[in-house]
Write a protein that holds these residues in place. Structure first.
Motif, PDB file in Angstrom:
ATOM      1  N   PHE A   1     -53.610 -35.995  14.525  1.00 16.09           N
ATOM      2  CA  PHE A   1     -54.706 -35.820  13.726  1.00 16.09           C
ATOM      3  C   PHE A   1     -54.790 -34.000  13.285  1.00 16.09           C
ATOM      4  O   PHE A   1     -54.711 -34.040  12.093  1.00 16.09           O
ATOM      5  CB  PHE A   1     -56.070 -36.163  14.454  1.00 16.09           C
ATOM      6  CG  PHE A   1     -57.325 -36.009  13.479  1.00 16.09           C
ATOM      7  CD1 PHE A   1     -57.580 -36.856  12.461  1.00 16.09           C
ATOM      8  CD2 PHE A   1     -58.143 -34.838  13.711  1.00 16.09           C
ATOM      9  CE1 PHE A   1     -58.786 -36.615  11.858  1.00 16.09           C
ATOM     10  CE2 PHE A   1     -59.110 -34.562  13.166  1.00 16.09           C
ATOM     11  CZ  PHE A   1     -59.456 -35.528  12.107  1.00 16.09           C
ATOM     12  N   CYS A   2     -54.456 -33.514  14.234  1.00 15.98           N
ATOM     13  CA  CYS A   2     -54.636 -31.910  14.057  1.00 15.98           C
ATOM     14  C   CYS A   2     -53.494 -31.426  13.028  1.00 15.98           C
ATOM     15  O   CYS A   2     -53.629 -30.859  12.164  1.00 15.98           O
ATOM     16  CB  CYS A   2     -54.814 -31.248  15.481  1.00 15.98           C
ATOM     17  SG  CYS A   2     -56.333 -31.545  16.331  1.00 15.98           S
ATOM     18  N   TYR A   3     -52.163 -31.836  13.493  1.00 16.49           N
ATOM     19  CA  TYR A   3     -51.098 -31.535  12.811  1.00 16.49           C
ATOM     20  C   TYR A   3     -51.030 -32.252  11.444  1.00 16.49           C
ATOM     21  O   TYR A   3     -50.558 -31.447  10.413  1.00 16.49           O
ATOM     22  CB  TYR A   3     -49.700 -31.680  13.582  1.00 16.49           C
ATOM     23  CG  TYR A   3     -49.337 -30.565  14.479  1.00 16.49           C
ATOM     24  CD1 TYR A   3     -48.981 -29.477  13.938  1.00 16.49           C
ATOM     25  CD2 TYR A   3     -49.709 -30.926  15.979  1.00 16.49           C
ATOM     26  CE1 TYR A   3     -48.763 -28.405  15.049  1.00 16.49           C
ATOM     27  CE2 TYR A   3     -49.597 -29.817  16.778  1.00 16.49           C
ATOM     28  CZ  TYR A   3     -48.951 -28.609  16.476  1.00 16.49           C
ATOM     29  OH  TYR A   3     -48.735 -27.469  17.195  1.00 16.49           O
ATOM     30  N   ASN A   4     -51.487 -33.246  11.217  1.00 16.46           N
ATOM     31  CA  ASN A   4     -51.388 -34.096  10.193  1.00 16.46           C
ATOM     32  C   ASN A   4     -52.048 -33.484   8.848  1.00 16.46           C
ATOM     33  O   ASN A   4     -51.722 -33.321   7.766  1.00 16.46           O
ATOM     34  CB  ASN A   4     -51.814 -35.436  10.151  1.00 16.46           C
ATOM     35  CG  ASN A   4     -51.800 -36.395   8.971  1.00 16.46           C
ATOM     36  OD1 ASN A   4     -50.879 -36.281   8.504  1.00 16.46           O
ATOM     37  ND2 ASN A   4     -52.715 -37.020   8.531  1.00 16.46           N
ATOM     38  N   LYS A   5     -53.293 -32.612   9.452  1.00 15.52           N
ATOM     39  CA  LYS A   5     -54.311 -31.880   8.539  1.00 15.52           C
ATOM     40  C   LYS A   5     -53.591 -30.880   7.887  1.00 15.52           C
ATOM     41  O   LYS A   5     -53.871 -30.664   6.585  1.00 15.52           O
ATOM     42  CB  LYS A   5     -55.510 -31.321   9.176  1.00 15.52           C
ATOM     43  CG  LYS A   5     -56.232 -30.366   8.459  1.00 15.52           C
ATOM     44  CD  LYS A   5     -57.294 -30.825   7.525  1.00 15.52           C
ATOM     45  CE  LYS A   5     -58.129 -29.817   7.131  1.00 15.52           C
ATOM     46  NZ  LYS A   5     -58.825 -30.310   5.953  1.00 15.52           N
TER      47      LYS A   5
END
Length: 181
Positions: free
Chosen positions: A83-87
């Motif tokens: 979730f964090c990296y996808n942002k």
């Protein structure tokens, strides 16, 4: 202790008992405290988006753990890092074991904020990756990371804590993928 000293200084100073020169300054008391900003800043200067990824991760502290979770309604460990990296445009697989194959392997001594940190699952004697987190801070040999744990949701922990130290599997650098995009 510090409050008592400060209150005493203020009290005695208000009655003229202490002269301003005799009151130690905070900077004098903190001269031996090491600072970590220069190393952190130089790494962030190389890859500025690392700071943004970590800041985004911190914004989700205390969100509950949810098996298979990939949203703010609840995260599992790999769902959280994904979730964090996808942002920021990096696609990670939704599996801690699969995330252990992304990016470049890094020695523990070379760990930097933004790196993934990988652990065995519930069994310290196992040989498979079963948990992942995001390194937020490295001070000397102390590695702090943020992750979604089944017993507390999104939170901070340290690699030197016995539970994580025994299960440590490795570190992967994926932030270079941010710079390549």
């Amino acid at each position: 202790m510090t409050k008592k000293v400060l209150l005493a200084v203020v009290y005695f100073a208000s009655f003229g008992i202490l002269k301003a020169q005799t009151v130690p300054t905070v900077t004098q008391d903190l001269t031996d405290v090491p600072t970590v900003t220069s190393a952190e800043e130089s790494f962030y200067d190389q890859i500025p988006l690392v700071k943004n990824v970590i800041g985004f991760a911190k914004d989700h502290l205390s969100i509950r753990y949810r098996s298979g979770g990939t949203t703010t309604r609840g995260f599992d460990c790999s769902g959280f890092t994904r979730f964090c990296y996808n942002k920021f445009g990096i696609s990670l697989p939704h599996s801690s074991a699969a995330q252990g194959n992304v990016g470049k392997p890094v020695d523990k001594e070379s760990a930097q904020p933004g790196d993934l940190i990988l652990f065995k699952g519930h069994s310290a004697s196992g040989k498979r990756i079963g948990h992942v987190g995001l390194i937020t801070e490295v001070v000397g040999d102390r590695i702090k990371f943020i992750h979604s744990a089944w017993n507390g949701g999104v939170r901070y922990d340290y690699l030197h804590a016995g539970y994580y130290h025994r299960r440590f599997m490795g570190i992967r650098r994926v932030v270079h993928l941010l710079a390549e995009k």
